[in-house]
Design an enzyme around this catalytic site. Structure first.
Site, mmCIF file in Angstrom:
data_model
loop_
_atom_site.group_PDB
_atom_site.id
_atom_site.type_symbol
_atom_site.label_atom_id
_atom_site.label_comp_id
_atom_site.label_asym_id
_atom_site.label_seq_id
_atom_site.Cartn_x
_atom_site.Cartn_y
_atom_site.Cartn_z
ATOM 1 N N GLU A 92 2.701 -10.570 -1.776
ATOM 2 C CA GLU A 92 3.987 -9.926 -1.531
ATOM 3 C C GLU A 92 4.394 -10.065 -0.068
ATOM 4 O OE1 GLU A 92 4.164 -6.395 -4.814
ATOM 5 O OE2 GLU A 92 2.879 -6.051 -3.104
ATOM 6 N N CYS A 105 7.477 -9.044 6.987
ATOM 7 C CA CYS A 105 6.026 -8.821 6.928
ATOM 8 C C CYS A 105 5.464 -9.774 5.877
ATOM 9 C CB CYS A 105 5.770 -7.350 6.567
ATOM 10 S SG CYS A 105 4.026 -6.970 6.338
ATOM 11 N N CYS A 112 -7.591 -9.200 -0.838
ATOM 12 C CA CYS A 112 -8.325 -9.161 0.435
ATOM 13 C C CYS A 112 -9.778 -8.814 0.160
ATOM 14 C CB CYS A 112 -7.705 -8.119 1.365
ATOM 15 S SG CYS A 112 -8.477 -8.076 2.998
ATOM 16 N N CYS A 116 -11.054 -2.212 2.496
ATOM 17 C CA CYS A 116 -10.715 -0.919 3.110
ATOM 18 C C CYS A 116 -10.362 0.064 1.989
ATOM 19 C CB CYS A 116 -9.551 -1.078 4.088
ATOM 20 S SG CYS A 116 -9.897 -2.248 5.409
ATOM 21 N N CYS A 119 -6.662 1.087 1.055
ATOM 22 C CA CYS A 119 -5.660 0.031 0.933
ATOM 23 C C CYS A 119 -5.603 -0.529 -0.487
ATOM 24 C CB CYS A 119 -6.010 -1.066 1.939
ATOM 25 S SG CYS A 119 -5.028 -2.549 1.737
ATOM 26 N N CYS A 329 2.875 0.399 4.557
ATOM 27 C CA CYS A 329 1.570 -0.057 5.006
ATOM 28 C C CYS A 329 0.468 0.379 4.040
ATOM 29 C CB CYS A 329 1.340 0.549 6.389
ATOM 30 S SG CYS A 329 0.192 -0.366 7.330
HETATM 31 S S1 SF4 Z 1 -6.203 -2.870 5.284
HETATM 32 FE FE1 SF4 Z 1 -6.162 -3.923 3.274
HETATM 33 S S2 SF4 Z 1 -5.318 -5.940 3.686
HETATM 34 FE FE2 SF4 Z 1 -5.940 -5.073 5.679
HETATM 35 S S3 SF4 Z 1 -8.051 -5.792 6.012
HETATM 36 FE FE3 SF4 Z 1 -8.227 -3.788 4.970
HETATM 37 S S4 SF4 Z 1 -8.339 -4.300 2.773
HETATM 38 FE FE4 SF4 Z 1 -7.560 -6.126 3.832
#
Ligand code: SF4
Length: 335
Positions: A92, A105, A112, A116, A119, A329
């Site tokens: 996206e 962005c 990923c 995290c 996220c 975010c």
């Molecule tokens: S915040 Fe999300 S996109 Fe960014 S490094 Fe951590 S897991 Fe990956």
């Protein structure tokens, strides 16, 4: 399969042209035709001798730029586009219109691997890294939607420094004077702290700006929220950032998402101020948006900001946009 010519930087194209027995100087006209004039046929590139086109056609592909599968518009004007790249890899990008500028962005990866815990992209895991052409496709879609773009941030899905080779190429292609000529100084690459690439960027000729996601100042807490802390601890990340700022005479942006009751206590602000106090930086505070919907500001957000300012840290409170379409975010998850 033939390589897509859109993935090549001008230097790579010059080498390829030399290999094909043509003058490397034709690379400028090829770039102009492909990246600025939107040429669709490699066999008939405007502004190039037929002979050069005949040499390029058997060696390269000029695939049409992928188009977004879906466009959502937020109440605040933020637009989010979903791409489904080859191999069913979603990614996206977001157009963020502000008062006096428009920011795009972009995603660097589909999903990923960093995991995290706050996220939505992290929860997907890594599907794959995006190619330069796929990153450029997002830029072009954002430009088409916005009409004009003032800055670019690599803060969408993925960790740009874990796909640095392709992100770097996309930066070079987008900033090329014969391409879109988008200034590198208006591009920001955000990382959770991949130290070897911060070190590489320190000595690189690229002029992009660096943003580092702090997540939490306390190392145990950071390890719980951002598992990358175990590989690249914040203290070492900050040491690399210090060198980056000193050697490049640059400022760094620190991103700090405020999780109510987790990392927004006065002691967290004090620790953060101690850690970054000697670094030329600006701390961007971001009120947390849970993956399911808008989070919003808690009373601690402003207090936390004030505590940092009082400790001498330049601080900016980011107004989160697009939360109602999961474009804020940490919310990008190709839903
Ligand atoms: S915040 Fe999300 S996109 Fe960014 S490094 Fe951590 S897991 Fe990956």
């Amino acid at each position: 399969m033939k390589p897509d010519i859109r993935n090549l930087t001008r230097t790579e194209l010059e080498t390829a042209l030399t290999g094909l027995g043509e003058k490397p100087s034709h690379a400028a006209a090829v770039f102009l035709a492909v990246h600025r004039k939107g040429a669709a046929d490699l066999a008939a590139l405007p502004g190039l001798p037929e002979r050069v086109c005949r040499a390029l056609s058997p060696a390269f592909l000029l695939a049409p730029l992928p188009l977004p599968e879906r466009l959502q518009t937020s109440r605040d004007g933020t637009k989010k586009m979903l791409f489904r790249f080859e191999g069913n890899a979603p990614a996206e990008c977001v157009v963020l219109p502000a008062k006096d500028r428009v920011i795009a962005c972009l995603s660097s990866q589909s999903g990923c691997a960093c995991g995290c815990t706050f996220c939505a992209t992290g929860a997907l895991g890594l599907k794959r890294s995006l190619t330069p052409a796929e990153i450029i496709a997002q830029f072009e879609a954002c430009l088409k939607e916005a009409g004009t773009l003032n800055s670019l941030v690599f803060m969408g899905m993925g960790e740009p420094f874990l796909n640095w080779e392709n992100v770097q190429k996309a930066v070079r292609i987008l900033s090329d004077s014969r391409g879109r000529h988008f200034p590198q100084a208006k591009m920001t690459v955000s990382t959770v702290g991949i130290i070897p690439v911060i070190e590489e960027l320190t000595y690189s000729d690229l002029r992009v700006r660096l943003a580092v996601s702090v997540v939490a100042a306390d190392e145990e807490q950071r390890a719980r929220l951002a598992p990358m802390e175990k590989t690249y601890p914040l203290k070492r990340v900050l040491a690399a950032v210090r060198d980056y700022c000193r050697i490049r005479k640059a400022l760094v942006m620190f991103e700090y998402i405020l999780f109510p009751g987790v990392n927004d206590r006065p002691s967290d602000a004090a620790l953060l101020a101690r850690l970054v106090g000697d670094i030329p930086c600006r701390v961007n505070l971001i009120p947390y948006n849970p993956p399911g919907g808008p989070g919003g500001e808690t009373p601690r957000v402003k207090e936390f900001q004030l505590e940092l300012i009082n400790a001498g840290v330049r601080t900016y409170l980011r107004v989160e946009r697009g939360a109602d379409i999961a474009a804020a975010c940490g919310q990008l998850a190709s839903q």
